[in-house]
Design an enzyme around this catalytic site. Structure first.
Site, short mmCIF file in Angstrom:
data_model
loop_
_atom_site.label_atom_id
_atom_site.label_comp_id
_atom_site.label_asym_id
_atom_site.label_seq_id
_atom_site.Cartn_x
_atom_site.Cartn_y
_atom_site.Cartn_z
N THR A 1 1.53 -53.65 -44.97
CA THR A 1 0.28 -54.39 -44.79
C THR A 1 0.29 -55.20 -43.50
OG1 THR A 1 -0.94 -56.27 -45.70
CG2 THR A 1 1.35 -56.16 -46.28
N ASP A 2 -0.90 -55.51 -42.99
CA ASP A 2 -1.00 -56.39 -41.81
C ASP A 2 -0.64 -57.84 -42.15
OD1 ASP A 2 -3.26 -57.05 -43.32
OD2 ASP A 2 -4.67 -56.88 -41.65
N GLU A 3 -0.57 -58.16 -43.46
CA GLU A 3 -0.33 -59.55 -43.85
C GLU A 3 1.07 -60.03 -43.46
OE1 GLU A 3 -1.92 -60.65 -47.70
OE2 GLU A 3 -3.38 -59.03 -47.61
N TYR B 1 3.47 -62.49 -51.72
CA TYR B 1 3.15 -61.07 -51.51
C TYR B 1 3.55 -60.63 -50.11
CZ TYR B 1 0.44 -56.93 -50.18
OH TYR B 1 0.08 -55.70 -49.67
N LYS C 1 6.57 -58.06 -48.80
CA LYS C 1 6.29 -56.84 -48.03
C LYS C 1 7.02 -56.89 -46.68
CE LYS C 1 3.93 -53.77 -48.75
NZ LYS C 1 4.17 -52.46 -49.46
P1 NAD Z 1 -2.20 -51.11 -56.35
O1 NAD Z 1 -1.75 -52.43 -56.93
O2 NAD Z 1 -3.58 -50.62 -56.60
O3 NAD Z 1 -1.21 -49.97 -56.86
C1 NAD Z 1 0.18 -50.12 -56.92
C2 NAD Z 1 0.76 -48.98 -57.74
O4 NAD Z 1 2.19 -49.15 -57.77
C3 NAD Z 1 0.29 -48.98 -59.19
O5 NAD Z 1 -0.04 -47.66 -59.60
C4 NAD Z 1 1.49 -49.49 -59.98
O6 NAD Z 1 1.57 -48.98 -61.30
C5 NAD Z 1 2.64 -49.00 -59.11
N1 NAD Z 1 3.85 -49.83 -59.28
C6 NAD Z 1 3.93 -51.19 -59.25
N2 NAD Z 1 5.21 -51.58 -59.46
C7 NAD Z 1 5.94 -50.44 -59.60
C8 NAD Z 1 7.33 -50.19 -59.81
N3 NAD Z 1 8.20 -51.20 -59.95
N4 NAD Z 1 7.76 -48.90 -59.88
C9 NAD Z 1 6.87 -47.87 -59.77
N5 NAD Z 1 5.55 -48.06 -59.58
C10 NAD Z 1 5.09 -49.32 -59.49
O7 NAD Z 1 -1.88 -51.23 -54.79
P2 NAD Z 1 -2.68 -50.64 -53.54
O8 NAD Z 1 -3.73 -51.58 -53.16
O9 NAD Z 1 -3.00 -49.22 -53.80
O10 NAD Z 1 -1.55 -50.73 -52.42
C11 NAD Z 1 -0.63 -49.65 -52.22
C12 NAD Z 1 0.31 -49.99 -51.08
O11 NAD Z 1 -0.44 -50.22 -49.89
C13 NAD Z 1 1.11 -51.28 -51.32
O12 NAD Z 1 2.41 -51.07 -50.82
C14 NAD Z 1 0.37 -52.34 -50.51
O13 NAD Z 1 1.25 -53.35 -50.08
C15 NAD Z 1 -0.13 -51.50 -49.35
N6 NAD Z 1 -1.38 -52.00 -48.73
C16 NAD Z 1 -2.48 -52.31 -49.49
C17 NAD Z 1 -3.65 -52.74 -48.86
C18 NAD Z 1 -4.91 -53.03 -49.65
O14 NAD Z 1 -5.90 -53.50 -49.06
N7 NAD Z 1 -4.95 -52.79 -50.94
C19 NAD Z 1 -3.69 -52.88 -47.47
C20 NAD Z 1 -2.54 -52.56 -46.72
C21 NAD Z 1 -1.39 -52.11 -47.36
P1 TYD Z 2 -8.38 -59.92 -51.49
O1 TYD Z 2 -9.27 -58.79 -51.81
O2 TYD Z 2 -7.59 -60.56 -52.59
O3 TYD Z 2 -7.42 -59.44 -50.31
P2 TYD Z 2 -6.34 -60.29 -49.41
O4 TYD Z 2 -6.19 -61.64 -49.95
O5 TYD Z 2 -5.10 -59.48 -49.55
O6 TYD Z 2 -6.91 -60.28 -48.04
O7 TYD Z 2 -9.25 -61.08 -50.83
C1 TYD Z 2 -10.03 -60.84 -49.66
C2 TYD Z 2 -10.62 -62.17 -49.21
O8 TYD Z 2 -11.55 -62.62 -50.21
C3 TYD Z 2 -9.57 -63.28 -49.09
O9 TYD Z 2 -9.91 -64.11 -47.99
C4 TYD Z 2 -9.70 -64.05 -50.39
C5 TYD Z 2 -11.19 -63.90 -50.74
N1 TYD Z 2 -11.48 -63.89 -52.18
C6 TYD Z 2 -12.46 -64.74 -52.70
O10 TYD Z 2 -13.10 -65.52 -51.97
N2 TYD Z 2 -12.71 -64.71 -54.05
C7 TYD Z 2 -12.04 -63.89 -54.90
O11 TYD Z 2 -12.29 -63.93 -56.13
C8 TYD Z 2 -11.05 -63.00 -54.36
C9 TYD Z 2 -10.27 -62.07 -55.25
C10 TYD Z 2 -10.81 -63.04 -52.99
#
Ligand code: NAD
Ligand code: TYD
Length: 349
Positions: free
Chosen positions: A130-132, A155, A159
């Protein structure tokens, strides 16, 4: 080629699995997922009968289990997405993030190394991050691949730790690795704890829209299908050992994005203009809330020719349509444990 994709029952993983199963019939795709609250086999039910798809239920942090599946299947490639992924949950339960994101990643790296010893020809460990990890920006500037790490939530720090572990196994043992760091994703099959699906679900049900703080935090949004296409390009064409930033060049202040979402929802639901905006409720800010994320993805675009396929308005419109057409999916997820999570997370804000 046998590829292990971890976290394939989650949001982004399900899109990656779908793409690889459909596009590469010669690959055998193994989806390893623990099926936590975020994992849902419904997310991939359109491809689960394919001949080149296999599901494995297990925990990436379970060394003996991971050794067993590598011994049996000898995976040539890993695309590692499994993680605990929600910042708010990391604030209430940080240790789960350390276990899955750091210990789990170290276990996968170690077993990959044990399996192939020093003979890594034709192998790849691709870590999705992630970019975070780069921390929080002020009003100016963008994250580039060598921006120093400065993670600030449990988080993002877990990561960041996992990224360091991947680089350490690459540097020390010569393991073939790639890493990508992506901005905020949105799209179908996203668990309604993240901003966009949570607000879509609340608008459908005419519930308050909890905006953290003043709603001025900025995120850079990318349609999940475009993240999956970037992962495909990096997996096949990216340089070994390299990191690629992935972003939509699409920054939105939360409150501005929420207003666009409200307008589109009113139109699609046939409700009078302004109906959804009335649900906006400012609530207590998230602890340690990062102000701004913005990605410079020019390395990926210039070197590998990747670009997003849709504008934000198109992607958002497709996303809303999907949730409206799949309310049963939302209803199934938001019954049971979700209610308890929601009340703990939002009731006293
Ligand atoms: P998500 O929470 O929707 O899915 C995570 C999946 O991992 C789930 O299916 C869960 O069951 C599985 N999981 C969790 N713990 C596990 C374990 N111990 N063993 C096996 N499986 C396990 O997450 P997402 O949003 O799809 O993110 C996927 C990846 O992309 C993550 O690594 C996250 O850090 C990265 N990412 C997410 C975003 C975003 O905006 N969602 C952005 C950048 C990077
Ligand atoms: P989120 O989708 O949780 O992603 P991230 O925190 O990983 O960027 O949140 C996106 C933005 O929205 C973040 O600035 C937090 C804000 N947010 C709210 O204002 N209300 C909410 O209920 C949630 C879940 C997020």
């Amino acid at each position: 080629m046998k590829i292990l994709i971890t976290g394939g029952a989650g949001f982004i993983g399900s899109h990656v699995i779908r793409r690889f199963v459909n596009k590469y019939p010669d690959y055998q795709i193994y989806n390893l997922d623990k099926l936590t609250y975020a994992g849902n086999l419904e997310n991939i039910k359109d491809i689960d009968k394919a001949n080149n798809y296999h599901f494995l239920k297990g925990d990436i942090a379970d060394l003996e289990y991971i050794r067993g599946i590598f011994e049996e299947h000898k995976f040539d490639g890993v695309i590692h997405l499994a993680a605990e992924s929600h910042v708010d949950r990391s604030i209430t339960d940080p240790l789960a993030f350390v276990t899955t994101n750091m210990v789990g990643t170290a276990v996968l790296l170690q077993v990959f190394k044990e399996t192939w010893k020093a003979d890594f020809k034709g192998k790849l460990f691709y870590h999705v991050s992630t970019d975070e990890v780069y921390g929080s920006l002020g009003e100016e500037g963008f994250f580039v691949e060598d921006t120093p790490y400065d993670p600030r939530s449990p988080y993002s720090s877990s990561k960041a730790g996992s990224d360091h572990l991947v680089r350490a196994w690459g540097h020390t043992y010569g393991m073939p690795i790639k890493i990508s760091n992506c901005s905020n994703n949105y799209g179908s099959f996203q668990f309604p704890e993240k901003l966009i699906p949570l607000f879509i679900n609340n608008i459908i049900n005419e519930k308050p829209l909890p905006v953290y703080g003043a709603g001025v935090n900025v995120r850079d949004w990318l349609w999940v299908v475009d993240h999956a296409s970037a992962i495909d390009v990096i997996f096949h064409k990216g340089k070994m050992g390299e990191t690629y930033n992935i972003g939509g060049n699409n920054e939105w202040k939360n409150i501005d994005l929420i207003k666009v979402l409200c307008q589109q929802m009113d139109e699609k639901l046939g409700r009078p203009k302004g109906t959804s905006e009335k649900l906006i409720t400012y609530v207590k800010d998230r602890a340690g809330h990062d102000m701004r994320y913005a990605i410079d993805s020019s390395k990926l675009m210039n070197e590998l020719g990747w670009e997003p396929s849709v504008t934000f308005e198109e992607g958002l419109s497709k996303t809303i349509d999907w949730y409206l057409e799949n309310q049963e999916w939302l209803d199934n997820i938001t019954s049971g444990n979700y209610r308890e999570y929601y009340s703990q997370q939002y009731i006293n804000r």
